[in-house]
Scaffold this motif. Structure first.
Motif, PDB file in Angstrom:
ATOM      1  N   VAL A 217      -8.355   3.390   3.387  1.00 16.95           N
ATOM      2  CA  VAL A 217      -7.207   2.881   3.876  1.00 16.95           C
ATOM      3  C   VAL A 217      -5.759   2.938   3.704  1.00 16.95           C
ATOM      4  CG1 VAL A 217      -6.846   3.394   6.578  1.00 16.95           C
ATOM      5  CG2 VAL A 217      -9.195   4.512   6.458  1.00 16.95           C
ATOM      6  N   ALA A 218      -5.140   2.580   3.780  1.00 17.00           N
ATOM      7  CA  ALA A 218      -3.974   1.412   3.591  1.00 17.00           C
ATOM      8  C   ALA A 218      -3.636   1.930   4.954  1.00 17.00           C
ATOM      9  CB  ALA A 218      -3.646   2.523   2.280  1.00 17.00           C
ATOM     10  N   TYR A 219      -3.576   0.550   5.278  1.00 22.37           N
ATOM     11  CA  TYR A 219      -3.229   0.061   6.513  1.00 22.37           C
ATOM     12  C   TYR A 219      -1.434  -0.607   6.554  1.00 22.37           C
ATOM     13  CZ  TYR A 219      -7.341   0.193   8.515  1.00 22.37           C
ATOM     14  OH  TYR A 219      -9.212   0.927   8.346  1.00 22.37           O
ATOM     15  N   ARG A 220      -1.087  -0.232   7.729  1.00 15.79           N
ATOM     16  CA  ARG A 220       0.674  -0.498   7.668  1.00 15.79           C
ATOM     17  C   ARG A 220       1.535  -0.263   6.500  1.00 15.79           C
ATOM     18  NH1 ARG A 220      -1.721  -5.240   9.170  1.00 15.79           N
ATOM     19  NH2 ARG A 220      -1.588  -5.741  11.667  1.00 15.79           N
ATOM     20  N   ARG A 221       1.373   1.533   6.928  1.00 17.77           N
ATOM     21  CA  ARG A 221       1.788   1.746   5.387  1.00 17.77           C
ATOM     22  C   ARG A 221       2.290   3.265   5.519  1.00 17.77           C
ATOM     23  NH1 ARG A 221       0.143   1.564  -0.492  1.00 17.77           N
ATOM     24  NH2 ARG A 221      -0.544  -0.476   0.755  1.00 17.77           N
TER      25      ARG A 221
END
Length: 505
Positions: free
Chosen positions: A237-241
């Motif tokens: 998971v890549a957050y704030r993307r």
């Protein structure tokens, strides 16, 4: 068996709610090696959001497992992870068919500060339940005598109330009609709509319930998300993307990749992919579809996005030092004595927004939650409430409770509210079938782009709005994530090992 070249496909999932997590888990468990989730915020769960009020757990988002029974995957997973109370797991609880309306012990208070009796209110509750049941049958009949649920209910209530309550006093008839206005507001919250006039009558029965008495999570709904996330590979998971655009139907050899899809993020990153599964809420899709897809959505899909309804239902939690309600009370209805004309919206939102709040559910058990009520308010009034200061909301709630109880000194310890409409990634709460919608609209929302061709299934769609009968629910969202994962698994499977893609809609 998934063919080896399929396992190397690059799959991007937009959104780390339960739908996106469910899709990612199913794909990785089937051996897909290049699965990535892009999440716009810094947290997982989407509209599952557990918070704290003092030391007490509260659900700012999803509240219940609706229909906790063997057919509900959210219930089965929660049981597997050990997240539920023993009472929720009993066969008796699972077999109880409540038809979507839990048999809560009610109390009724009027705007003149009176507590109303079951003898006064019972006939109105019975009539309303009967008519709601009739509303759900028009989807099978293929005809609708009125364009909306609101129109049908108002016409039938007036006619049947006049017949059934002919011998009752004018005051008794009046207070029952006022309660029916309150019950209309309840349904606005249940369906996530501003008014029942915006709820399609023909499509109302598309929503299906599962057996089981709705239950909650002792340690919070986010416990389910946490348990699921532990099964994903670290770093997936890549957050704030946030995703700004999905470029699909790209021609081979043109641009930076041979892959047919490029996911463009707000920070400028461009991610090549073979498939992207879009799990954003319908409210976000309504607002941003014009910029989110290049080329744009096909007209039939766009029209369904526009026809389907997506509204706001907010909670206002109110904590007290001591309860002012009966010990066995589970729901409190507020009856405005001037609302005899079957109203579910106010004439002046800024001045009268508080009248849209139908009442409160009592958070139980007390040893877990303390003395906390959860107020429910839907529609434009709910959206306006979000713009007020906490002090203004607390003042309005305090005055409301003092008026209806007739007790001028009741004072909440604290008040906390949700604000789903102004959340930029949800733009509201959940889906309903708007006027003019049909089963086909939900199928259109779920349809991948393109469905056929040399490189099909470039953009797939999941989320509660795309489930044909469990829209607005967590289990609906999870099932659609699984559905789209299965669609890709089927696409890459050896002939004869799985159903063809066409049957997956």
């Amino acid at each position: 068996m998934v063919l080896s070249h399929g396992l190397d496909s690059h799959i991007v999932i937009v959104g780390c709610g339960i739908s996106g997590i469910g899709a990612a888990l199913k794909l990785t468990k089937h051996g897909f090696r290049n699965v990535r989730i892009l999440e716009a915020t810094g947290r997982t769960g989407g509209r599952i959001k557990t918070g704290k009020m003092g030391n007490n757990i509260i659900e700012i988002g999803a509240n219940w497992i609706h229909g906790p029974s063997e057919a509900n995957p959210v219930f089965c997973l929660s049981r597997q992870y050990g997240l539920l109370d023993p009472e929720s797991l009993t066969p008796e609880n699972q077999n109880l068919d409540i038809g979507g309306h839990p048999p809560w012990v009610p109390s009724w208070f009027s705007s003149s500060g009176r507590k109303l009796t079951a003898e006064q209110m019972g006939p109105a509750v019975e009539l309303f339940g009967e008519l709601l049941e009739e509303c759900s049958q028009f989807s099978d009949k293929g005809s609708e005598p009125y364009s909306s649920v609101g129109e049908f209910l108002r016409a039938e209530v007036r006619q049947r109330a006049a017949e059934r309550w002919r011998g009752d006093s004018a005051s008794c008839h009046s207070i029952r009609m006022s309660l029916l206005s309150t019950l209309l507001k309840v349904e606005c919250c249940v369906n996530g709509t501003h008014t029942l006039d915006a709820l399609g009558l023909g499509a109302f029965g598309l929503y299906k319930t599962l057996p089981g008495l709705d239950c909650t999570f002792p340690r919070g709904y986010e416990g389910l998300i946490d348990s699921l996330m532990k099964e994903l590979r670290p770093g997936m998971v890549a957050y704030r993307r946030p995703v700004s655009r999905v470029h699909w139907q790209r021609e081979p050899g043109k641009g930076e990749t041979e892959r047919p899809v490029t996911v463009e993020c707000e920070d400028g990153e461009r991610i090549p992919a073979d498939h992207v599964i879009v799990t954003v809420p319908l409210g976000y899709l309504k607002k941003h579809h014009g910029t989110l897809f290049s080329p744009p959505l096909p007209l039939h899909k766009l029209h369904s996005v526009q026809r389907m309804g997506f509204g706001t239902n907010n909670k206002i939690f109110v904590e007290f030092d001591n309860p002012w309600w009966d010990e066995d009370c589970e729901v409190i209805y507020l009856v405005w004595e001037d609302e005899t004309d079957l109203v579910d919206q106010v004439s002046d939102v800024e001045r009268l927004w508080i009248k849209k709040l139908f009442g409160f559910t009592v958070l139980k058990p007390t040893k877990r939650y303390g003395h906390v009520l959860c107020g429910w308010i839907a529609g434009h009034e709910s959206e306006f409430m979000e713009t007020l200061s906490e002090q203004d909301v607390t003042h309005a709630i305090t005055n409301l409770i003092r008026r209806f109880t007739g007790n001028p000194i009741i004072t909440p310890r604290r008040v906390l509210r949700s604000q789903w409409f102004h959340d930029p990634w949800t733009c509201g709460s959940y889906t309903h079938t708007g006027t003019g919608t049909s089963r086909q609209d939900i199928h259109n929302l779920a349809e991948p782009l393109p469905l056929w061709g040399e490189k099909p299934l470039q953009v797939l769609f999941a989320g509660e709005a795309t489930h044909p009968s469990f829209f607005s629910t967590v289990h609906g969202a999870l099932l659609t994530g699984w559905r789209e994962a299965d669609r890709l698994i089927s696409h890459y499977s050896a002939p004869g090992t799985s159903q063809p893609t066409k049957s997956k809609l």
